[in-house]
Scaffold this motif. Structure first.
Motif, PDB file in Angstrom:
ATOM      1  N   VAL A 102       3.235  -1.220   4.172  1.00  0.00           N
ATOM      2  CA  VAL A 102       2.778   0.130   3.832  1.00  0.00           C
ATOM      3  C   VAL A 102       4.005   0.979   3.544  1.00  0.00           C
ATOM      4  O   VAL A 102       4.944   1.034   4.355  1.00  0.00           O
ATOM      5  CB  VAL A 102       1.983   0.756   4.989  1.00  0.00           C
ATOM      6  CG1 VAL A 102       1.749   2.256   4.734  1.00  0.00           C
ATOM      7  CG2 VAL A 102       0.659   0.054   5.183  1.00  0.00           C
ATOM      8  N   PHE A 103       4.007   1.609   2.382  1.00  0.00           N
ATOM      9  CA  PHE A 103       5.001   2.628   2.097  1.00  0.00           C
ATOM     10  C   PHE A 103       4.361   3.973   2.450  1.00  0.00           C
ATOM     11  O   PHE A 103       3.443   4.425   1.770  1.00  0.00           O
ATOM     12  CB  PHE A 103       5.417   2.611   0.622  1.00  0.00           C
ATOM     13  CG  PHE A 103       6.290   1.444   0.247  1.00  0.00           C
ATOM     14  CD1 PHE A 103       7.548   1.290   0.806  1.00  0.00           C
ATOM     15  CD2 PHE A 103       5.848   0.504  -0.669  1.00  0.00           C
ATOM     16  CE1 PHE A 103       8.359   0.215   0.455  1.00  0.00           C
ATOM     17  CE2 PHE A 103       6.650  -0.569  -1.028  1.00  0.00           C
ATOM     18  CZ  PHE A 103       7.910  -0.720  -0.458  1.00  0.00           C
ATOM     19  N   LEU A 104       4.838   4.593   3.521  1.00  0.00           N
ATOM     20  CA  LEU A 104       4.318   5.893   3.942  1.00  0.00           C
ATOM     21  C   LEU A 104       5.216   6.976   3.361  1.00  0.00           C
ATOM     22  O   LEU A 104       6.376   7.113   3.743  1.00  0.00           O
ATOM     23  CB  LEU A 104       4.279   5.999   5.466  1.00  0.00           C
ATOM     24  CG  LEU A 104       3.773   7.335   6.025  1.00  0.00           C
ATOM     25  CD1 LEU A 104       2.331   7.606   5.583  1.00  0.00           C
ATOM     26  CD2 LEU A 104       3.881   7.365   7.547  1.00  0.00           C
ATOM     27  N   LEU A 105       4.669   7.749   2.410  1.00  0.00           N
ATOM     28  CA  LEU A 105       5.451   8.754   1.695  1.00  0.00           C
ATOM     29  C   LEU A 105       5.394  10.094   2.418  1.00  0.00           C
ATOM     30  O   LEU A 105       4.305  10.572   2.779  1.00  0.00           O
ATOM     31  CB  LEU A 105       4.931   8.930   0.263  1.00  0.00           C
ATOM     32  CG  LEU A 105       5.421   7.923  -0.788  1.00  0.00           C
ATOM     33  CD1 LEU A 105       4.983   6.504  -0.446  1.00  0.00           C
ATOM     34  CD2 LEU A 105       4.943   8.316  -2.168  1.00  0.00           C
TER      35      LEU A 105
ATOM     36  N   GLN B 171       0.750  -2.016  14.944  1.00  0.00           N
ATOM     37  CA  GLN B 171       1.627  -3.058  14.406  1.00  0.00           C
ATOM     38  C   GLN B 171       1.363  -3.339  12.921  1.00  0.00           C
ATOM     39  O   GLN B 171       1.373  -4.485  12.475  1.00  0.00           O
ATOM     40  CB  GLN B 171       1.504  -4.347  15.235  1.00  0.00           C
ATOM     41  CG  GLN B 171       1.924  -4.157  16.695  1.00  0.00           C
ATOM     42  CD  GLN B 171       1.887  -5.441  17.492  1.00  0.00           C
ATOM     43  OE1 GLN B 171       0.982  -6.270  17.323  1.00  0.00           O
ATOM     44  NE2 GLN B 171       2.850  -5.631  18.361  1.00  0.00           N
ATOM     45  N   VAL B 172       1.133  -2.271  12.183  1.00  0.00           N
ATOM     46  CA  VAL B 172       0.991  -2.360  10.731  1.00  0.00           C
ATOM     47  C   VAL B 172       2.397  -2.247  10.126  1.00  0.00           C
ATOM     48  O   VAL B 172       3.092  -1.258  10.383  1.00  0.00           O
ATOM     49  CB  VAL B 172       0.088  -1.241  10.180  1.00  0.00           C
ATOM     50  CG1 VAL B 172      -0.002  -1.325   8.658  1.00  0.00           C
ATOM     51  CG2 VAL B 172      -1.297  -1.315  10.815  1.00  0.00           C
ATOM     52  N   PRO B 173       2.852  -3.217   9.352  1.00  0.00           N
ATOM     53  CA  PRO B 173       4.201  -3.152   8.792  1.00  0.00           C
ATOM     54  C   PRO B 173       4.364  -1.936   7.881  1.00  0.00           C
ATOM     55  O   PRO B 173       3.621  -1.785   6.911  1.00  0.00           O
ATOM     56  CB  PRO B 173       4.332  -4.471   8.013  1.00  0.00           C
ATOM     57  CG  PRO B 173       2.922  -4.887   7.719  1.00  0.00           C
ATOM     58  CD  PRO B 173       2.106  -4.420   8.885  1.00  0.00           C
ATOM     59  N   THR B 174       5.317  -1.086   8.204  1.00  0.00           N
ATOM     60  CA  THR B 174       5.439   0.204   7.522  1.00  0.00           C
ATOM     61  C   THR B 174       6.892   0.571   7.291  1.00  0.00           C
ATOM     62  O   THR B 174       7.743   0.355   8.153  1.00  0.00           O
ATOM     63  CB  THR B 174       4.780   1.322   8.363  1.00  0.00           C
ATOM     64  OG1 THR B 174       3.422   0.971   8.652  1.00  0.00           O
ATOM     65  CG2 THR B 174       4.813   2.658   7.629  1.00  0.00           C
ATOM     66  N   ALA B 175       7.164   1.118   6.125  1.00  0.00           N
ATOM     67  CA  ALA B 175       8.457   1.739   5.818  1.00  0.00           C
ATOM     68  C   ALA B 175       8.187   3.170   5.374  1.00  0.00           C
ATOM     69  O   ALA B 175       7.166   3.455   4.743  1.00  0.00           O
ATOM     70  CB  ALA B 175       9.199   0.967   4.734  1.00  0.00           C
TER      71      ALA B 175
ATOM     72  N   ALA C  43       0.833  -1.203   0.000  1.00  0.00           N
ATOM     73  CA  ALA C  43       0.000   0.000   0.000  1.00  0.00           C
ATOM     74  C   ALA C  43       0.869   1.255   0.000  1.00  0.00           C
ATOM     75  O   ALA C  43       1.903   1.323   0.688  1.00  0.00           O
ATOM     76  CB  ALA C  43      -0.916   0.001   1.222  1.00  0.00           C
ATOM     77  N   PHE C  44       0.434   2.254  -0.777  1.00  0.00           N
ATOM     78  CA  PHE C  44       1.126   3.535  -0.857  1.00  0.00           C
ATOM     79  C   PHE C  44       0.227   4.596  -0.233  1.00  0.00           C
ATOM     80  O   PHE C  44      -0.870   4.869  -0.734  1.00  0.00           O
ATOM     81  CB  PHE C  44       1.441   3.878  -2.312  1.00  0.00           C
ATOM     82  CG  PHE C  44       2.448   2.954  -2.945  1.00  0.00           C
ATOM     83  CD1 PHE C  44       3.770   3.337  -3.099  1.00  0.00           C
ATOM     84  CD2 PHE C  44       2.074   1.678  -3.364  1.00  0.00           C
ATOM     85  CE1 PHE C  44       4.710   2.475  -3.675  1.00  0.00           C
ATOM     86  CE2 PHE C  44       2.994   0.808  -3.934  1.00  0.00           C
ATOM     87  CZ  PHE C  44       4.314   1.210  -4.085  1.00  0.00           C
ATOM     88  N   LEU C  45       0.694   5.185   0.851  1.00  0.00           N
ATOM     89  CA  LEU C  45      -0.096   6.159   1.597  1.00  0.00           C
ATOM     90  C   LEU C  45       0.710   7.427   1.828  1.00  0.00           C
ATOM     91  O   LEU C  45       1.945   7.396   1.874  1.00  0.00           O
ATOM     92  CB  LEU C  45      -0.527   5.574   2.947  1.00  0.00           C
ATOM     93  CG  LEU C  45      -1.559   4.441   2.907  1.00  0.00           C
ATOM     94  CD1 LEU C  45      -1.613   3.712   4.236  1.00  0.00           C
ATOM     95  CD2 LEU C  45      -2.932   5.014   2.569  1.00  0.00           C
TER      96      LEU C  45
END
Length: 206
Positions: free
Chosen positions: A119-122, A144-148, A37-39
């Motif tokens: 999740v890719f958090l931009l 605990q949502v996997p995020t970078a 996901a891109f957020l």
């Protein structure tokens, strides 16, 4: 953990195609596949990043007008996993009802999807760190949502400003990030960061 480009050889990207737009989770593709996901806030560069990853400027529609993405867009990659581009948050022109609806939709997806890999958090590095981004990252980690984190638009800064801004973001993010959580730098103009992102994606698919 700030990630730098590497010489990693990822599998061949044989296809990147727009699959469909959805107005709700009920409209999502029926075929269940791994999801990335891109957020991020409106106009942070989510669609541009997808095009950059696919090396095809026509895959995702890009607009300079904030808030132009009003649907959830699914992209099928290599016929085996999805990129999901969500509407940007924090755009004031949208009605309060619309912002609330999308917030609930995104939250439900993040907390219930069994196929979500990351999740890719931009975040836009060309402006100061925003509390809405830091608060959202904190929430993602608490849940605990996997995020970078992906820092975009490095090319909008002068060379003399870049390192100072990177350090500013690193300090701000350190207050809400988990140990070992990854930060990527991306510039579509400089062709920076594509290799590192694909390395992370295929690591999670292995």
């Amino acid at each position: 953990m700030l990630c730098s480009p590497s010489d990693y050889n990822w599998p061949n990207i044989s296809s990147c195609q727009f699959l469909k737009s959805s107005s709700s989770l009920f409209d999502f593709p029926k075929l269940k596949l791994p999801e990335f996901a891109f957020l991020g806030r409106s106009n942070v560069g989510k669609s541009s990043l997808i095009n950059f990853l696919c090396q095809d400027s026509s895959v995702a529609k890009v607009s300079s007008k904030p808030g132009s993405t009003n649907l959830i867009n699914h992209y099928l990659i290599n016929q085996s996993f999805y990129f999901i581009d969500f509407p940007g948050y924090g755009f004031a022109v949208r009605s309060k009802t619309s912002r609330s609806r999308w917030g609930e939709t995104i939250e439900k997806f993040l907390l219930t999807s069994s196929n979500l890999r990351l999740v890719f958090l931009l975040l836009d590095i060309s402006i100061p760190p925003q509390s809405v981004d830091l608060n959202f990252l904190h929430w993602l980690n608490v849940k605990q949502v996997p995020t970078a984190v992906v820092l975009t638009k490095l090319d909008k800064l002068k060379k003399t400003q870049q390192q100072k801004q990177i350090e500013l973001f690193a300090q701000a993010l350190s207050q809400v990030m988990e140990p070992g959580q990854k930060i990527f730098q991306v510039s579509v103009i400089y062709k920076l960061g594509r290799e590192s992102l694909w390395q992370e994606i295929f690591r999670l698919l292995a």
